[in-house]
Scaffold this motif. Structure first.
Motif, PDB file in Angstrom:
ATOM      1  N   THR A  24       0.849  -1.189   0.000  1.00 17.14           N
ATOM      2  CA  THR A  24       0.000   0.000   0.000  1.00 17.14           C
ATOM      3  C   THR A  24       0.882   1.235   0.000  1.00 17.14           C
ATOM      4  N   LEU A  25       0.721   2.079  -1.005  1.00 18.62           N
ATOM      5  CA  LEU A  25       1.523   3.293  -1.155  1.00 18.62           C
ATOM      6  C   LEU A  25       0.775   4.487  -0.570  1.00 18.62           C
ATOM      7  N   MET A  26       1.536   5.400   0.052  1.00 17.13           N
ATOM      8  CA  MET A  26       0.929   6.553   0.728  1.00 17.13           C
ATOM      9  C   MET A  26       1.050   7.842  -0.083  1.00 17.13           C
ATOM     10  N   ASP A  27       2.087   7.937  -0.922  1.00 20.67           N
ATOM     11  CA  ASP A  27       2.300   9.175  -1.685  1.00 20.67           C
ATOM     12  C   ASP A  27       1.510   9.132  -2.986  1.00 20.67           C
ATOM     13  N   VAL A  28       0.193   9.151  -2.852  1.00 14.48           N
ATOM     14  CA  VAL A  28      -0.687   8.930  -4.004  1.00 14.48           C
ATOM     15  C   VAL A  28      -0.642  10.069  -5.017  1.00 14.48           C
ATOM     16  N   GLU A  29      -0.082  11.230  -4.641  1.00 12.59           N
ATOM     17  CA  GLU A  29      -0.020  12.352  -5.572  1.00 12.59           C
ATOM     18  C   GLU A  29       1.268  12.354  -6.394  1.00 12.59           C
ATOM     19  N   LEU A  30       2.173  11.422  -6.133  1.00 12.67           N
ATOM     20  CA  LEU A  30       3.397  11.337  -6.932  1.00 12.67           C
ATOM     21  C   LEU A  30       3.076  10.954  -8.369  1.00 12.67           C
ATOM     22  N   GLU A  31       3.747  11.591  -9.307  1.00 15.15           N
ATOM     23  CA  GLU A  31       3.547  11.263 -10.717  1.00 15.15           C
ATOM     24  C   GLU A  31       3.884   9.803 -10.979  1.00 15.15           C
ATOM     25  N   SER A  32       4.982   9.322 -10.385  1.00 10.43           N
ATOM     26  CA  SER A  32       5.396   7.933 -10.620  1.00 10.43           C
ATOM     27  C   SER A  32       4.348   6.951 -10.117  1.00 10.43           C
ATOM     28  N   VAL A  33       3.700   7.259  -9.002  1.00  9.27           N
ATOM     29  CA  VAL A  33       2.676   6.373  -8.440  1.00  9.27           C
ATOM     30  C   VAL A  33       1.444   6.345  -9.337  1.00  9.27           C
ATOM     31  N   LYS A  34       1.021   7.495  -9.818  1.00 11.93           N
ATOM     32  CA  LYS A  34      -0.155   7.539 -10.690  1.00 11.93           C
ATOM     33  C   LYS A  34       0.097   6.775 -11.998  1.00 11.93           C
ATOM     34  N   LYS A  35       1.304   6.899 -12.538  1.00 10.83           N
ATOM     35  CA  LYS A  35       1.620   6.181 -13.775  1.00 10.83           C
ATOM     36  C   LYS A  35       1.670   4.678 -13.544  1.00 10.83           C
ATOM     37  N   THR A  36       2.172   4.257 -12.382  1.00  7.20           N
ATOM     38  CA  THR A  36       2.196   2.835 -12.065  1.00  7.20           C
ATOM     39  C   THR A  36       0.783   2.278 -11.924  1.00  7.20           C
ATOM     40  N   ALA A  37      -0.104   3.053 -11.320  1.00  2.30           N
ATOM     41  CA  ALA A  37      -1.461   2.580 -11.044  1.00  2.30           C
ATOM     42  C   ALA A  37      -2.392   2.634 -12.243  1.00  2.30           C
ATOM     43  N   PHE A  38      -2.177   3.615 -13.141  1.00  2.67           N
ATOM     44  CA  PHE A  38      -3.148   3.833 -14.209  1.00  2.67           C
ATOM     45  C   PHE A  38      -2.557   3.739 -15.617  1.00  2.67           C
ATOM     46  N   GLY A  39      -1.235   3.652 -15.730  1.00  5.56           N
ATOM     47  CA  GLY A  39      -0.609   3.517 -17.043  1.00  5.56           C
ATOM     48  C   GLY A  39       0.186   4.757 -17.417  1.00  5.56           C
ATOM     49  N   ASP A  40       1.393   4.542 -17.925  1.00  6.81           N
ATOM     50  CA  ASP A  40       2.273   5.661 -18.278  1.00  6.81           C
ATOM     51  C   ASP A  40       1.623   6.604 -19.287  1.00  6.81           C
ATOM     52  N   GLU A  41       0.900   6.044 -20.238  1.00 10.12           N
ATOM     53  CA  GLU A  41       0.306   6.855 -21.296  1.00 10.12           C
ATOM     54  C   GLU A  41      -1.021   7.484 -20.882  1.00 10.12           C
ATOM     55  N   LYS A  42      -1.495   7.126 -19.695  1.00 12.41           N
ATOM     56  CA  LYS A  42      -2.810   7.613 -19.258  1.00 12.41           C
ATOM     57  C   LYS A  42      -2.710   8.766 -18.248  1.00 12.41           C
ATOM     58  N   VAL A  43      -1.490   9.189 -17.943  1.00 19.95           N
ATOM     59  CA  VAL A  43      -1.289  10.228 -16.938  1.00 19.95           C
ATOM     60  C   VAL A  43      -0.485  11.366 -17.551  1.00 19.95           C
ATOM     61  N   THR A  44      -0.970  12.583 -17.419  1.00 21.31           N
ATOM     62  CA  THR A  44      -0.222  13.754 -17.879  1.00 21.31           C
ATOM     63  C   THR A  44      -0.144  14.764 -16.739  1.00 21.31           C
ATOM     64  N   PHE A  45       1.012  15.389 -16.618  1.00 30.90           N
ATOM     65  CA  PHE A  45       1.233  16.422 -15.607  1.00 30.90           C
ATOM     66  C   PHE A  45       1.553  17.731 -16.312  1.00 30.90           C
ATOM     67  N   GLU A  46       1.041  18.820 -15.757  1.00 29.54           N
ATOM     68  CA  GLU A  46       1.268  20.150 -16.315  1.00 29.54           C
ATOM     69  C   GLU A  46       1.868  21.023 -15.209  1.00 29.54           C
ATOM     70  N   PRO A  47       3.061  21.582 -15.429  1.00 25.56           N
ATOM     71  CA  PRO A  47       3.694  22.376 -14.378  1.00 25.56           C
ATOM     72  C   PRO A  47       2.919  23.652 -14.072  1.00 25.56           C
TER      73      PRO A  47
END
Length: 284
Positions: free
Chosen positions: A84-107
């Protein structure tokens, strides 16, 4: 057999991390301690529930005419990791959970903060390489899944009295060795090093040029033909294969030098010396 608590392993994180993921084809670690390839992304902090390692093997038996178990047949073997991961807002965590191509970040800009967009898609998550790494005091343990996939994500709760967490299940596939998982351990009990002492001699009475010394595949900066013992010492201790305080060099400027390496190692020399008669440098 001597029973000792030294054989117990109480898992702790590696600088806060437990789980790393990288694209397929990334160089895989082959021990429990060496640094990971930069392509492996830290997945942040794991909850206190820890890492569950499921190496499952099951068999069934076939009976003979008299109803006695005659042969057993292995019908399942798998490697499954759950955490169970706690840093759910990390970009790397979101890509692992939902797919690299399914997550985009905007600075962030002057008009909005850092933004992200996650496409919650039914598409199967990609195969990746996964590393699970823990320590227990000086001991280190590492499980390497060269080919694996996130197969399950548990319900995520957003509530006022607890942080949102993300529970993942990763299942291993056969790797290039035909195995599902490679496990490595290191108890951290290094044998004491045997110091080595060598004599470095500059030959041929050079009048210019430089020479270098090497230890464990690393080479010093260029040293002048009349380098002092202190300069040679400083150059050696600058090498990570030697380290600060682990070299002792004595002798006159221009040598010969007596070099002692506290942690041992092979000492070699290369000459770019000039002048004199066939100038060079030897290690004996």
């Amino acid at each position: 057999m001597t029973v000792t608590v030294k054989n117990v392993f109480v898992a702790q994180s590696i600088d806060g991390g437990v789980y790393w993921r990288a694209p397929l084809g990334t160089e895989q670690p082959t021990d429990a301690t060496s640094p990971l390839d930069d392509a492996f992304e830290n997945q942040g902090t794991c909850s206190k529930d820890g890492l569950s390692v499921g190496i499952a093997r099951s068999s069934k038996s076939e009976q003979d005419f008299d109803g006695v178990d005659y042969v057993d047949i292995q019908d399942e073997y798998n490697g499954t990791f759950k955490l169970t991961l706690m840093d759910v807002e990390l970009e790397s965590v979101k890509k692992t959970a939902f797919g690299d191509e399914k997550v985009t970040f905007e600075p962030a800009t002057t008009s909005h903060g850092n933004r992200y967009h996650v496409e919650h898609s039914q598409d199967q998550l990609p195969l990746s390489s996964h590393v699970f790494w823990t320590r227990s005091g000086k001991k280190m343990k590492r499980w390497v899944v060269e080919v694996g996939r996130v197969t399950d994500i548990a319900e995520m709760k957003a509530q006022r009295d607890a942080s949102t967490k993300l529970e993942l299940t990763i299942k291993a596939k056969r790797n290039s060795n035909g195995n599902l998982v490679e496990e490595y351990g290191d108890d951290g009990e290094k044998l004491p090093a045997t110091p080595t002492t060598k004599t470095v001699t500059i030959t041929g009475s050079p009048t210019g040029g430089t020479f270098t010394l090497s230890v464990g595949g690393q080479t010093t900066s260029a040293l002048p033909n009349n380098a002092t013992a202190s300069a040679v010492d400083t150059a050696l201790e600058a090498l990570s294969t030697v380290g600060t305080g682990n070299a002792t060099v004595t002798g006159s400027a221009g040598g010969p030098y007596s070099v002692t390496l506290a942690n041992g190692g092979t000492l070699t020399a290369t000459s770019s010396l000039t002048g004199g008669t066939n100038p060079g440098v030897t290690v004996s």
